[in-house]
Design a protein around this motif. Structure first.
Motif, PDB file in Angstrom:
ATOM      1  N   ILE A  56       0.807  -1.222   0.000  1.00  0.00           N
ATOM      2  CA  ILE A  56       0.000   0.000   0.000  1.00  0.00           C
ATOM      3  C   ILE A  56       0.839   1.271   0.000  1.00  0.00           C
ATOM      4  CG2 ILE A  56      -1.684   1.329   1.341  1.00  0.00           C
ATOM      5  CD1 ILE A  56      -3.045  -1.225   2.088  1.00  0.00           C
ATOM      6  N   ALA A  57       1.975   1.249   0.682  1.00  0.00           N
ATOM      7  CA  ALA A  57       2.802   2.464   0.819  1.00  0.00           C
ATOM      8  C   ALA A  57       3.157   3.130  -0.511  1.00  0.00           C
ATOM      9  CB  ALA A  57       4.072   2.143   1.610  1.00  0.00           C
ATOM     10  N   PRO A  58       3.444   2.381  -1.590  1.00  0.00           N
ATOM     11  CA  PRO A  58       3.797   3.055  -2.849  1.00  0.00           C
ATOM     12  C   PRO A  58       2.704   3.970  -3.397  1.00  0.00           C
ATOM     13  CG  PRO A  58       4.437   0.751  -2.936  1.00  0.00           C
ATOM     14  CD  PRO A  58       3.590   0.915  -1.705  1.00  0.00           C
ATOM     15  N   HIS A  59       1.467   3.798  -2.930  1.00  0.00           N
ATOM     16  CA  HIS A  59       0.353   4.598  -3.432  1.00  0.00           C
ATOM     17  C   HIS A  59       0.148   5.887  -2.628  1.00  0.00           C
ATOM     18  CE1 HIS A  59      -1.002   1.319  -6.113  1.00  0.00           C
ATOM     19  NE2 HIS A  59      -0.536   0.550  -5.155  1.00  0.00           N
ATOM     20  N   PHE A  60       0.927   6.047  -1.550  1.00  0.00           N
ATOM     21  CA  PHE A  60       0.782   7.218  -0.691  1.00  0.00           C
ATOM     22  C   PHE A  60       2.066   8.031  -0.691  1.00  0.00           C
ATOM     23  CE2 PHE A  60      -2.802   4.798   0.570  1.00  0.00           C
ATOM     24  CZ  PHE A  60      -3.705   5.678   1.150  1.00  0.00           C
ATOM     25  N   GLN A  61       1.931   9.316  -0.447  1.00  0.00           N
ATOM     26  CA  GLN A  61       3.100  10.195  -0.398  1.00  0.00           C
ATOM     27  C   GLN A  61       4.008   9.863   0.790  1.00  0.00           C
ATOM     28  OE1 GLN A  61       2.082  14.390  -0.643  1.00  0.00           O
ATOM     29  NE2 GLN A  61       0.388  13.980  -2.058  1.00  0.00           N
ATOM     30  N   ASN A  62       3.392   9.557   1.932  1.00  0.00           N
ATOM     31  CA  ASN A  62       4.143   9.269   3.154  1.00  0.00           C
ATOM     32  C   ASN A  62       3.538   8.041   3.829  1.00  0.00           C
ATOM     33  OD1 ASN A  62       5.576  11.957   3.041  1.00  0.00           O
ATOM     34  ND2 ASN A  62       3.470  12.667   3.356  1.00  0.00           N
ATOM     35  N   SER A  63       4.393   7.262   4.488  1.00  0.00           N
ATOM     36  CA  SER A  63       3.871   6.077   5.164  1.00  0.00           C
ATOM     37  C   SER A  63       4.588   5.844   6.484  1.00  0.00           C
ATOM     38  CB  SER A  63       3.992   4.841   4.271  1.00  0.00           C
ATOM     39  OG  SER A  63       5.342   4.587   3.935  1.00  0.00           O
ATOM     40  N   TRP A  64       3.826   5.324   7.445  1.00  0.00           N
ATOM     41  CA  TRP A  64       4.328   4.946   8.753  1.00  0.00           C
ATOM     42  C   TRP A  64       3.855   3.518   9.033  1.00  0.00           C
ATOM     43  CZ3 TRP A  64       3.333   9.772   7.356  1.00  0.00           C
ATOM     44  CH2 TRP A  64       4.126  10.817   7.854  1.00  0.00           C
ATOM     45  N   ASN A  82      14.630  -2.800   0.432  1.00  0.00           N
ATOM     46  CA  ASN A  82      14.888  -3.491  -0.841  1.00  0.00           C
ATOM     47  C   ASN A  82      13.942  -3.033  -1.936  1.00  0.00           C
ATOM     48  OD1 ASN A  82      17.030  -4.990   0.145  1.00  0.00           O
ATOM     49  ND2 ASN A  82      15.769  -6.757   0.699  1.00  0.00           N
ATOM     50  N   ARG A  83      12.760  -2.576  -1.532  1.00  0.00           N
ATOM     51  CA  ARG A  83      11.795  -2.055  -2.495  1.00  0.00           C
ATOM     52  C   ARG A  83      11.993  -0.568  -2.756  1.00  0.00           C
ATOM     53  NH1 ARG A  83       6.655  -3.708  -3.362  1.00  0.00           N
ATOM     54  NH2 ARG A  83       6.691  -1.840  -4.670  1.00  0.00           N
ATOM     55  N   GLY A  84      12.950   0.041  -2.065  1.00  0.00           N
ATOM     56  CA  GLY A  84      13.179   1.473  -2.220  1.00  0.00           C
ATOM     57  C   GLY A  84      12.104   2.325  -1.579  1.00  0.00           C
ATOM     58  N   LEU A  85      11.424   1.783  -0.567  1.00  0.00           N
ATOM     59  CA  LEU A  85      10.346   2.505   0.093  1.00  0.00           C
ATOM     60  C   LEU A  85      10.841   3.161   1.368  1.00  0.00           C
ATOM     61  CD1 LEU A  85       7.499  -0.154  -0.306  1.00  0.00           C
ATOM     62  CD2 LEU A  85       7.775   1.960  -1.608  1.00  0.00           C
ATOM     63  N   LYS A  86      10.570   4.441   1.504  1.00  0.00           N
ATOM     64  CA  LYS A  86      10.950   5.173   2.709  1.00  0.00           C
ATOM     65  C   LYS A  86       9.751   5.216   3.648  1.00  0.00           C
ATOM     66  CE  LYS A  86      14.394   8.063   0.381  1.00  0.00           C
ATOM     67  NZ  LYS A  86      14.818   9.447   0.056  1.00  0.00           N
ATOM     68  N   THR A  87       9.774   4.324   4.622  1.00  0.00           N
ATOM     69  CA  THR A  87       8.671   4.209   5.572  1.00  0.00           C
ATOM     70  C   THR A  87       9.187   4.435   6.983  1.00  0.00           C
ATOM     71  OG1 THR A  87       7.548   2.606   4.151  1.00  0.00           O
ATOM     72  CG2 THR A  87       6.864   2.679   6.448  1.00  0.00           C
ATOM     73  N   ASN A  88       8.451   5.198   7.758  1.00  0.00           N
ATOM     74  CA  ASN A  88       8.806   5.442   9.155  1.00  0.00           C
ATOM     75  C   ASN A  88       8.347   4.248   9.990  1.00  0.00           C
ATOM     76  OD1 ASN A  88       9.592   8.486   9.027  1.00  0.00           O
ATOM     77  ND2 ASN A  88       7.660   8.342   7.925  1.00  0.00           N
TER      78      ASN A  88
END
Length: 247
Positions: A56-64, A82-88
């Motif tokens: 789901i995170a790739p569809h949002f500007q910011n994710s926690w 590994n997916r290149g996702l910046k999640t808090n």
């Protein structure tokens, strides 16, 4: 209780055989479109190894993402990086949320709500969701149904053997709480190592869930059977709630 500590590194191997996170995520994203949710800030509660966060995170500007287990968060961190996702990623109890921000979508999947054994904690959890949910946002969570815990899981034993991984899963039901004792044998090189896990879930009836949602000023927009249809029956095993704040 020793939840998800040594279990974290083999969790995905087991869970991905039974759970289609991709299908669940598509349904949640469709619900976001249906209810005109802004795709800006996303929060995944009890995120585990980040399987839902990853979808789901790739569809949002910011994710926690929040979880009580540092071991599970460590696995999630590797996966999301590994997916290149910046999640808090935050280690926190979902019944005591203190993130000091609001979100357009909050999820809590795979019966994590059932792990809240006391009604006081359930109410605190819903209160925390209320304070962290944007006025036009939605909260999507699921529970193992009362039927599933009392009639399927309760007082039953399950086994699994896949060569390099074997487990015995023994359940004991008392006073609407199922104690799940899992013994794992995992092969490392030429030897098997044993470790044990103890999990507890409470069986909640829908009217109890909905009473506490209402007490916390959360309105039920709909209920789904296992992220599929809205035809809940007496033998539905996973009930999905879609809620938002009262206006």
């Amino acid at each position: 209780m020793n939840c998800y500590e040594k279990f974290a590194h083999i969790y995905d191997k087991l869970i991905n055989e039974d759970i289609d996170y991709g299908k669940w995520a598509l349904k949640i994203l469709d619900l976001c479109c249906t209810f005109n949710v802004e795709f800006k800030n996303y929060l995944d509660l009890a995120c585990g190894t980040g399987n839902m966060t990853e979808k789901i995170a790739p569809h949002f500007q910011n994710s926690w993402a929040v979880d009580l287990s540092n071991e599970m968060l460590s696995e999630a961190d590797k996966k999301l990086r590994n997916r290149g996702l910046k999640t808090n990623l935050i280690c926190e109890d979902i019944s005591n949320l203190k993130l000091n921000r609001q979100f357009d979508l909050i999820t809590c999947c795979l019966d994590s709500t059932n792990y809240l054994l006391k009604e006081e904690n359930l109410e605190n959890y819903f209160e925390g969701v209320f304070s962290h949910l944007n006025p036009n946002g939605i909260f999507v969570f699921d529970i193992n149904s009362y039927y599933k815990i009392t009639s399927i899981l309760g007082n039953n034993t399950y086994t699994y053997d896949e060569g390099e991984l074997t487990y015995i899963w023994e359940n004991y039901l008392q006073d609407e709480i199922v104690d799940m004792y899992l013994t794992f044998f995992v092969k490392y090189k030429d030897i098997y190592r044993r470790f044990d896990e103890h999990h507890r879930e409470r069986a909640y009836r829908c009217n109890t869930i909905e009473k506490f949602l209402k007490n916390c000023k959360l309105s039920v927009l709909g209920k789904l059977d296992n992220y599929q249809t809205d035809s809940i029956t007496d033998i539905s095993e996973r009930i999905v709630y879609v809620v938002k704040k009262y206006k």
